[in-house]
Design a protein around this motif. Sequence first.
Motif, PDB file in Angstrom:
ATOM      1  N   VAL A  32      17.355   7.804 -41.534  1.00 43.69           N
ATOM      2  CA  VAL A  32      16.833   9.113 -41.932  1.00 43.69           C
ATOM      3  C   VAL A  32      17.264   9.428 -43.362  1.00 43.69           C
ATOM      4  O   VAL A  32      16.440   9.658 -44.239  1.00 43.69           O
ATOM      5  N   LEU A  40      19.629   9.186 -34.103  1.00 48.14           N
ATOM      6  CA  LEU A  40      18.444   9.751 -33.482  1.00 48.14           C
ATOM      7  C   LEU A  40      17.832   8.730 -32.533  1.00 48.14           C
ATOM      8  O   LEU A  40      17.917   7.519 -32.781  1.00 48.14           O
ATOM      9  N   GLN A  51      12.040   8.432 -32.642  1.00 45.85           N
ATOM     10  CA  GLN A  51      12.060   9.294 -33.833  1.00 45.85           C
ATOM     11  C   GLN A  51      12.360   8.491 -35.093  1.00 45.85           C
ATOM     12  O   GLN A  51      11.808   8.773 -36.158  1.00 45.85           O
ATOM     13  N   ILE A  89      11.170  13.533 -27.868  1.00 47.72           N
ATOM     14  CA  ILE A  89      12.541  13.370 -28.351  1.00 47.72           C
ATOM     15  C   ILE A  89      13.059  11.965 -28.074  1.00 47.72           C
ATOM     16  O   ILE A  89      13.645  11.322 -28.954  1.00 47.72           O
ATOM     17  N   SER A 105       6.144  11.989 -31.794  1.00 49.22           N
ATOM     18  CA  SER A 105       6.799  11.397 -30.639  1.00 49.22           C
ATOM     19  C   SER A 105       7.479  12.515 -29.879  1.00 49.22           C
ATOM     20  O   SER A 105       7.636  13.634 -30.381  1.00 49.22           O
ATOM     21  N   LEU A 163      13.222  16.882 -36.434  1.00 47.46           N
ATOM     22  CA  LEU A 163      13.773  15.824 -35.584  1.00 47.46           C
ATOM     23  C   LEU A 163      15.073  16.284 -34.928  1.00 47.46           C
ATOM     24  O   LEU A 163      15.660  17.286 -35.330  1.00 47.46           O
ATOM     25  N   LEU A 205       9.557  16.745 -41.441  1.00 48.94           N
ATOM     26  CA  LEU A 205       9.836  16.112 -40.152  1.00 48.94           C
ATOM     27  C   LEU A 205      10.893  16.917 -39.414  1.00 48.94           C
ATOM     28  O   LEU A 205      12.023  17.068 -39.902  1.00 48.94           O
ATOM     29  N   GLY A 222       6.898  16.048 -35.822  1.00 45.38           N
ATOM     30  CA  GLY A 222       8.125  15.748 -35.094  1.00 45.38           C
ATOM     31  C   GLY A 222       8.217  16.522 -33.792  1.00 45.38           C
ATOM     32  O   GLY A 222       7.513  17.519 -33.581  1.00 45.38           O
ATOM     33  N   LYS A 228       3.370  16.207 -33.062  1.00 43.34           N
ATOM     34  CA  LYS A 228       4.740  15.874 -32.650  1.00 43.34           C
ATOM     35  C   LYS A 228       5.131  14.451 -33.028  1.00 43.34           C
ATOM     36  O   LYS A 228       6.308  14.165 -33.225  1.00 43.34           O
ATOM     37  N   LEU A 273      16.964  18.662 -39.150  1.00 47.59           N
ATOM     38  CA  LEU A 273      17.637  18.099 -37.973  1.00 47.59           C
ATOM     39  C   LEU A 273      18.145  19.180 -37.039  1.00 47.59           C
ATOM     40  O   LEU A 273      18.784  20.142 -37.471  1.00 47.59           O
ATOM     41  N   VAL A 309       9.978   8.255 -38.393  1.00 50.14           N
ATOM     42  CA  VAL A 309      10.397   8.395 -39.790  1.00 50.14           C
ATOM     43  C   VAL A 309       9.924   7.199 -40.600  1.00 50.14           C
ATOM     44  O   VAL A 309       9.346   7.346 -41.695  1.00 50.14           O
ATOM     45  N   ALA A 348      13.416  15.996 -43.926  1.00 55.61           N
ATOM     46  CA  ALA A 348      13.840  15.953 -42.521  1.00 55.61           C
ATOM     47  C   ALA A 348      14.673  17.194 -42.219  1.00 55.61           C
ATOM     48  O   ALA A 348      15.613  17.515 -42.944  1.00 55.61           O
TER      49      ALA A 348
END
Length: 719
Positions: free
Chosen positions: A513, A480, A484, A437, A435, A462, A460, A393, A433, A502, A488, A500
């Motif tokens: 998510v 999100l 992202q 952000i 992706s 995120l 993850l 992430g 990563k 956050l 997921v 996850a």
Amino acid sequence: MTDQFLHDLLGRMTTDEKVAQLMQLATPFFKGASNSGEITGPMVNMNVTDETVENTGSVLGAWGAKEIKAIQERHLQENRLGIPLLMMADVIHGYRTIFPVPLAIGSSWDLELAEKSAQIAAKEAAVSGIHVTFAPMVDLVRDPRWGRVMESTGEDPYLNGAFARVQVEGFQGDDLKNNTDTLASCVKHFAAYGAAEGGRDYNTVNMSERDLREYYLPAYKAALEAGSEMVMTAFNTVDGIPATGNKTLMRDLLREEWGFDGVLISDWGAVKELIPHGVAANEKEAAEKAIKAGLDIEMMTTTYASHLKELIEEEKVDASLLDEAVLRVLELKQKLGLFENPYRGADEEREKEVIRCDEHRQTAQDLAAKSAVLLKNDNVLPLKKEQKIALIGPFAEGNDILGPWSFLGSTDDAITVKAGIEQKLNKEVIAAKGSDIETGEDDDLQKAIKLAGEAEVVVLALGEASEMSGEAGSRTNIQLPAPQLKLVEEIVKIGKPTVAVLFNGRPLDLHGVIDKTDAVLEAWFPGTEGGAAIADLLYGEVNPSGKLTMSFPDNVGQVPVYYNHFNTGRPKGAPDAQIRYVSQYLDSPNAPMFPFGYGLSYTTYAYDQFSLSRETLKKGETLTAQVNVSNTGKVAGEEIVQLYIQDKVGEIVRPLKELKGFEKIHLEPGETKTVQFTITEEQLRYHHADLSYTSDPGEFVVFVGPNSAEVEAQSFELE
């Protein structure tokens, strides 16, 4: 220094010198500053003269002991009467040691640790030469589209007031003059800034005076009762009049009714903004309205400097209004001891020892861990150290975890998730990563998929970029970002247990998510030591105990959605309700995805034997609510026991529940503790139609539970 000294000083000042005391300018205007002369943007057109700068009363945004001492020294050389400057800055949730954002601090429900974080922020800022912080922000918030929800402690007036008190006490201590490790506190934004229409920053606020007094004003009042030396006006309107020029709000309510005699300062440029608001035709009229409303310091506009003297000469403004404003500014300087010691706590050598010291960083880590909220856990957490982990992430190695109001916090100092886990496991962790952000590349996604396929469990990391929330960070889409969500979706297809974590500054719409992953940990923007705290939580060395202080919507179309709402004449779920003709959405539930007060743990708690000590209550008496809380799991934990009350029948419609107390308790496995709350008639009062603050006799329901939705109930009568 005596009061007579200040009156004598005031008597020696010219009108121009008095007016300049009410001006606040940014650091580049001052000759002693290292960046002196770098006047850019809107500052170019302010037409500030050298004479005005020499007599200015306060500085915005200066930092560092050496810099501030240089500015003060040069100013004292050039100011005719040797009046020192006030140094002010936005020390919101840390100076260099950055704590979690205030919404996260609220989710800790830990008043002692919140106060300690304010003490540390004050100590680091004060040794660097700062005198005043523009904190705490105590605006009540119900709309996560508004970016500044991250700077509030949530949607409840009782809880916001409790945090307001301890933060003011933490910043200011008991003695501003003799304890130079303190800052004067400026509570903001007065008033109701958090109720901006549509969650759009700087936008209109429109509410009844009763709602204002019942829900939005209590936290400001709590801060003032704790001794806050300053108040900052809000950008928004209150009853159709911008707060900065609102005499009813500022002079009548704040000063006369509440008795506030401290310094009132505008937000950046807010006096001149009376013109586009449409209540002043020009700068001269804006200055007149602001001074008559009781505003002392004008931040970063020059309507006072340009027009206040003229307004007095024309007898449109009484000279006594100028004198009382200047005297309040001088009194604050006296309280801080600046006339005897204009450099106060500024100390370059001590600065090196204090800032980001081990003790401060450990407190930041502790608070970050207690602020995190476990939203879901399908037997995945805590992780086992022997499990092979795939860390994926944009926040796996990303250090944008400090939040948008982190002042001098450096992302280079931030402990990332990867660094925190590696430190915990004492070995390297491979990360991808997947992706960025807000954007995504297929190569990054494929690398993440490959890494996940080789692991036993996926974490993850995120969230939002810090600039996606905070001031001017309003958003209509609070999910999100799409890359992202795609990340997921692709990772969970692999079939590995997936957690996850956050990072964000607001409640999010978590569809895509929460329904796909096995566990979700809300870490917010956790600050400098965030990665270390998250590693502690993921591996069970700290048991999650945080609980939400702002509801998470199921859908942005529900917003505003909050726990202490009214009933309707056609409530959904009533026994005699028809299926369609009730207050409901056809395409969404009424309830939020996660309610106020919600948060899970690695253990379980049982509530039983809830009772009230009596069935009736009279004025002057007390009633005790008592409940046994047991740890029925296998690990120790902290539970936040919450007390709510409902007034069944009032003159005014009353909320279905209102938080009236809470207690945070530690329980070992198998341990039971009895928690007691004292209820008095004063807690049952509210603002009636005539704005009187009284209670009504009749039935009241007391609720106790782990959050606002899961509660046990008992009733009593107020006679």
